[in-house]
Write a protein that holds these residues in place. Structure first.
Motif, PDB file in Angstrom:
ATOM      1  N   ILE A   1       0.703  -1.277   0.114  1.00 47.70           N
ATOM      2  CA  ILE A   1      -0.133  -0.061  -0.144  1.00 47.70           C
ATOM      3  C   ILE A   1       1.026   1.184  -0.111  1.00 47.70           C
ATOM      4  O   ILE A   1       0.661   2.150  -0.781  1.00 47.70           O
ATOM      5  CB  ILE A   1      -1.015   0.028   1.277  1.00 47.70           C
ATOM      6  N   PHE A   2       1.905   1.165   0.648  1.00 42.31           N
ATOM      7  CA  PHE A   2       2.807   2.271   0.847  1.00 42.31           C
ATOM      8  C   PHE A   2       3.479   2.454  -0.568  1.00 42.31           C
ATOM      9  O   PHE A   2       3.434   3.582  -1.253  1.00 42.31           O
ATOM     10  CB  PHE A   2       3.910   2.257   1.756  1.00 42.31           C
ATOM     11  N   THR A   3       4.233   1.372  -0.972  1.00 45.41           N
ATOM     12  CA  THR A   3       4.918   1.596  -2.097  1.00 45.41           C
ATOM     13  C   THR A   3       4.393   2.061  -3.339  1.00 45.41           C
ATOM     14  O   THR A   3       4.406   2.783  -3.976  1.00 45.41           O
ATOM     15  CB  THR A   3       5.806   0.344  -2.406  1.00 45.41           C
ATOM     16  N   PHE A   4       2.931   1.321  -3.392  1.00 49.13           N
ATOM     17  CA  PHE A   4       2.202   1.436  -4.545  1.00 49.13           C
ATOM     18  C   PHE A   4       1.482   2.876  -4.590  1.00 49.13           C
ATOM     19  O   PHE A   4       1.639   3.461  -5.617  1.00 49.13           O
ATOM     20  CB  PHE A   4       1.070   0.471  -4.414  1.00 49.13           C
ATOM     21  N   SER A   5       1.091   3.355  -3.531  1.00 44.86           N
ATOM     22  CA  SER A   5       0.446   4.941  -3.396  1.00 44.86           C
ATOM     23  C   SER A   5       1.301   5.795  -3.351  1.00 44.86           C
ATOM     24  O   SER A   5       1.268   6.892  -3.852  1.00 44.86           O
ATOM     25  CB  SER A   5      -0.481   5.060  -2.228  1.00 44.86           C
ATOM     26  N   LEU A   6       2.560   5.497  -2.733  1.00 41.84           N
ATOM     27  CA  LEU A   6       3.724   6.645  -2.957  1.00 41.84           C
ATOM     28  C   LEU A   6       4.165   6.892  -4.241  1.00 41.84           C
ATOM     29  O   LEU A   6       4.267   8.087  -4.868  1.00 41.84           O
ATOM     30  CB  LEU A   6       4.886   6.266  -1.724  1.00 41.84           C
ATOM     31  N   THR A   7       4.175   5.737  -5.076  1.00 40.33           N
ATOM     32  CA  THR A   7       4.849   5.955  -6.296  1.00 40.33           C
ATOM     33  C   THR A   7       3.733   6.587  -7.306  1.00 40.33           C
ATOM     34  O   THR A   7       3.779   7.396  -8.200  1.00 40.33           O
ATOM     35  CB  THR A   7       4.794   4.426  -7.192  1.00 40.33           C
ATOM     36  N   LEU A   8       2.485   5.976  -7.193  1.00 41.82           N
ATOM     37  CA  LEU A   8       1.277   6.543  -7.715  1.00 41.82           C
ATOM     38  C   LEU A   8       1.285   8.169  -7.728  1.00 41.82           C
ATOM     39  O   LEU A   8       1.004   8.951  -8.460  1.00 41.82           O
ATOM     40  CB  LEU A   8       0.055   6.265  -7.398  1.00 41.82           C
ATOM     41  N   GLY A   9       1.649   8.683  -6.489  1.00 40.54           N
ATOM     42  CA  GLY A   9       1.262  10.126  -6.354  1.00 40.54           C
ATOM     43  C   GLY A   9       2.654  10.895  -6.602  1.00 40.54           C
ATOM     44  O   GLY A   9       2.423  12.169  -6.518  1.00 40.54           O
ATOM     45  N   ASP A  10       3.920  10.439  -6.819  1.00 38.27           N
ATOM     46  CA  ASP A  10       5.161  11.198  -6.791  1.00 38.27           C
ATOM     47  C   ASP A  10       5.276  11.704  -8.014  1.00 38.27           C
ATOM     48  O   ASP A  10       4.851  11.411  -9.175  1.00 38.27           O
ATOM     49  CB  ASP A  10       6.163  10.189  -6.655  1.00 38.27           C
ATOM     50  N   TYR A  11       5.693  12.971  -7.819  1.00 37.56           N
ATOM     51  CA  TYR A  11       5.919  13.944  -9.178  1.00 37.56           C
ATOM     52  C   TYR A  11       7.396  14.490  -9.120  1.00 37.56           C
ATOM     53  O   TYR A  11       7.701  15.190  -9.943  1.00 37.56           O
ATOM     54  CB  TYR A  11       4.995  14.943  -9.155  1.00 37.56           C
ATOM     55  N   ILE A  12       8.322  14.222  -8.112  1.00 40.87           N
ATOM     56  CA  ILE A  12       9.375  14.718  -8.261  1.00 40.87           C
ATOM     57  C   ILE A  12      10.346  13.651  -8.729  1.00 40.87           C
ATOM     58  O   ILE A  12      11.232  14.088  -9.643  1.00 40.87           O
ATOM     59  CB  ILE A  12       9.927  15.112  -7.014  1.00 40.87           C
ATOM     60  N   ILE A  13      10.347  12.344  -8.507  1.00 36.60           N
ATOM     61  CA  ILE A  13      11.308  11.626  -8.981  1.00 36.60           C
ATOM     62  C   ILE A  13      11.413  11.503 -10.597  1.00 36.60           C
ATOM     63  O   ILE A  13      12.376  11.559 -11.428  1.00 36.60           O
ATOM     64  CB  ILE A  13      11.189  10.130  -8.402  1.00 36.60           C
ATOM     65  N   PRO A  14      10.054  11.387 -11.057  1.00 32.77           N
ATOM     66  CA  PRO A  14      10.018  11.372 -12.763  1.00 32.77           C
ATOM     67  C   PRO A  14      10.329  12.383 -13.260  1.00 32.77           C
ATOM     68  O   PRO A  14      10.744  12.602 -14.442  1.00 32.77           O
ATOM     69  CB  PRO A  14       8.656  10.874 -12.728  1.00 32.77           C
ATOM     70  N   GLN A  15      10.425  13.484 -12.606  1.00 35.36           N
ATOM     71  CA  GLN A  15      10.667  14.774 -13.235  1.00 35.36           C
ATOM     72  C   GLN A  15      12.395  15.070 -13.324  1.00 35.36           C
ATOM     73  O   GLN A  15      12.838  15.658 -14.158  1.00 35.36           O
ATOM     74  CB  GLN A  15      10.304  16.168 -12.080  1.00 35.36           C
ATOM     75  N   ILE A  16      12.916  14.424 -12.173  1.00 31.55           N
ATOM     76  CA  ILE A  16      14.563  14.597 -12.275  1.00 31.55           C
ATOM     77  C   ILE A  16      15.272  13.295 -13.127  1.00 31.55           C
ATOM     78  O   ILE A  16      16.109  13.671 -13.453  1.00 31.55           O
ATOM     79  CB  ILE A  16      14.816  14.647 -10.828  1.00 31.55           C
TER      80      ILE A  16
END
Lengths: 319, 333
Positions: free
Chosen positions: A252-267
């Motif tokens: 639940i953590f890894t899935f939802s954190l990846t779903l919502g992250d916008y910094i890593i894919p930007q960098i």
């Protein structure tokens, strides 16, 4: 006589001490009141600030934007949701969900043995070392870690250098020449994004699994072995089912954190958007709050479905 | 009598601790064998060695003549009933009982039938679909038993299986276990710290202390002819008499044991013989009353039938007993 009665009753039932004492007595008589007062701040916070804003967000997603004026049209419509299904938006959703799924599966696979070792075999200072090792990355700034990874994954970075020293450059080049997951260098490929996600969310997978395995009493393992189960069978029939709630919690953590992250894919990674970036872009420069809100609803729905499925598959039966 | 389990100078050391120290033991086939001792005496270690959860540091264990050195628990035809039952919480009762059959790839129908039969045997027929969490302690205990016998083991090991039950249930289960052992005809090895349980259930009892095997024998042997102060005191809380005292009454300077119930009271004797003294405590136990009697500094306990003629605290009494009730032990010092 009456004086004697007063002192003797005082000896058995000493007077309460001030208003704090009165308060203690009252809490003792009405434990529910105490519990209510304890949860009240959290309840207010969750109820008003959190659920309230979530509700406001949901509401926004049912409005639409006037394409000519760029103003928000405050009428109930599903138009914004229909817009999510446009190829370019669906693309973003699919990309994010697949990435989140891959990160979750990979981190579960890597985390399980680590968590198992820590829960079953690490004792004393080794256990402390384990916790330190897991938690230490969480103490460093997220941005610093991500930029550090950019350096590691860059064409001139240490990873390339290591591959070169091992005369394995061909392997790296071969990987990078693969369609979709490849790219010019690791730092601008999906593989790079994946690796950084994997690193950054790993502690959130390890800790719940470790807690779940630690809760499995050793005599269950003895019993399983006693009844004829080989270590492999004991793992699949006893340890794994009992660790499953931990794996689900971690995922639940890894899935939802990846779903919502916008910094890593930007960098790190390609220029293609992930959901978080789409939300960021739409609510910012584009000023399309309804579409941003609709994008935000996607992870919520996906997580809801995921939990429902996990429950149906019996992931929480052992709780 | 073929031997089901035999231990040949078996030791188990944990670092500097000798949990089990050079134990020799033979358990016969079809025997109900109890291992008795206080906690930390090595009896559970002994059981775990037979089950295969631990490996002996020294010595050899044989099960039906076969050396089991290096044989893991899952390849031993021995099953265990664990102290806290160790039922799998993620399975229902039937799945728990079926577990060993499932591992053997027995087909579903046979599995269900045998599991139900085992549950019937422990009087839990029809409980298959419940979860362990929904059962009482006594019921869980029965499920653990059914799970261990469904596999028809050659030897059943029971690690304090009744320890967590209340008195009434414990007595009932003691009888049922005995009956079950007769029905199945398999060897039971039963670990307990309750001497009453060991004496009433077992064909033979082994008494452990500090990792050593102190005495093995029938319950009667152990109870009436303890070989040491420890056994006399631990089994049935006998009066252990010091050599100096024994010398004055029996003429031999040896430690001796005297069962409290073997003592009778002779009242009204005022003389100062070694066997007269003062009642210093009195506890009513129902059918009997337990008296503490001070014989010039030697404290003795006597259990006498309750009734109007039981002396009160402070009364002068003289005690008597049959000569053969005084059991002289080998220890002189």
């Amino acid at each position: 006589m009456s004086a004697l009665a007063a002192t003797s009753s005082g000896a058995i039932l000493p007077n309460r001490r001030g208003w704090l004492g009165a308060l203690s007595d009252r809490f003792w008589r009405q434990p529910k009141l105490f519990v209510f007062l304890l949860v009240l701040p959290a309840l207010l916070w969750l109820g008003i600030v959190y659920v309230g804003s979530l509700f406001a967000l949901l509401l926004q997603s049912f409005f639409s934007i006037d394409e000519f004026s760029g103003l928000i049209n405050y009428e109930f419509t599903l138009k914004t949701y229909a817009e999510l299904l446009k190829p370019q938006n669906l693309d973003v959703i699919l990309r994010t969900v697949i990435m989140a799924g891959a990160v979750t599966v990979a981190s579960a696979l890597i985390a399980f043995p680590i968590a198992y070792m820590a829960a079953r075999y690490a004792r004393g200072k080794w256990k402390a070392l384990f916790y330190l090792g897991i938690m230490l990355p969480l103490w460093a700034s997220y941005l610093v870690k991500v930029y550090a990874w950019k350096l590691i994954l860059a064409k001139e970075g240490i990873l390339n250098w290591v591959f070169e020293q091992l005369h394995l450059t061909w392997l790296l080049d071969g990987w990078l020449s693969l369609p979709v997951i490849g790219g010019n260098s690791l730092s601008i490929s999906y593989t790079g994004t994946f690796l950084v996600f994997l690193y950054v969310w790993m502690p959130y997978m390890i800790l719940p699994i470790q807690a779940a395995i630690e809760r499995v009493p050793t005599n269950l393992l003895d019993a399983s072995s006693d009844l004829g189960a080989t270590p492999m069978q004991t793992f699949w029939k006893v340890i794994f089912p009992l660790a499953l709630p931990g794996i689900v919690a971690g995922s639940i953590f890894t899935f939802s954190l990846t779903l919502g992250d916008y910094i890593i894919p930007q960098i790190i990674g390609t220029s293609a958007f992930f959901i978080g970036q789409a939300v960021y872009a739409h609510q910012g420069t584009a000023g399309n709050i309804p579409l941003a809100a609709a994008f935000t609803v996607v992870p919520i729905v996906i997580m809801g479905l995921y939990l429902w499925m996990a429950k149906r598959m019996g992931a929480f039966d052992a709780l | 009598m073929t031997s089901a389990v035999s231990l040949n100078t078996v030791s188990r050391h944990f670092g500097a601790v000798r949990a089990l120290d050079e134990v020799d033991l033979e358990v016969g086939e079809g025997e109900f064998f109890a291992m008795l001792g206080p906690s930390g005496s090595g009896k559970t270690t002994c059981l775990r060695l037979i089950a295969g959860f631990e490996q002996p540091t020294l010595g050899q264990i044989r099960i039906f003549g076969e050396a089991v050195e290096g044989v893991p628990p899952y390849r031993r035809n021995v099953n265990t009933v664990f102290q806290d039952y160790a039922l799998f919480p993620h399975m229902n009762v039937r799945e728990n009982v079926e577990f060993s059959l499932m591992l053997k790839k027995v087909d579903r129908a046979t599995r269900a039938r045998e599991a139900e039969a085992a549950l019937e045997l422990v009087k839990l027929g029809g409980y298959g679909e419940r979860r362990p969490g929904q059962l009482s302690g006594g019921q869980r205990q029965r499920v653990a038993l059914a799970r261990a016998i469904v596999n028809k083991p050659k030897v059943l090991l029971l690690d304090e299986p009744l320890g967590a039950l209340d008195l009434k249930l414990r007595e009932q289960m003691q009888e049922e276990l005995k009956a079950l052992q007769k029905t199945l005809g398999i060897t039971f090895i039963f670990v307990t710290h309750d001497q009453g349980e060991a004496l009433s259930m077992a064909d033979r009892v082994a008494v452990f202390n500090f990792g050593k095997l102190v005495q093995v024998g029938t319950p009667e042997d152990i109870y009436t002819r303890p070989n040491s102060r420890f056994v006399a005191d631990f089994v049935g809380s006998s009066n252990v008499l010091a050599p100096e005292f024994v010398e004055t009454i029996a003429g031999e300077r040896r430690w001796a044991s005297l069962r409290p119930e073997a003592i009778h009271l002779v009242r009204g004797t005022g003389g100062h013989t070694p066997l007269s003294g003062t009642v210093v405590s009195r506890s009513y136990l129902g059918a009997t009353t337990r008296l503490g009697i001070d014989l010039n500094g030697t404290l003795l306990h006597a259990v006498v039938p309750s009734g109007a003629d039981v002396p009160a605290d402070g009364d002068r009494v003289t005690i008597g007993f049959a000569r053969e009730a005084l059991h002289l032990m080998e220890e002189a010092e």
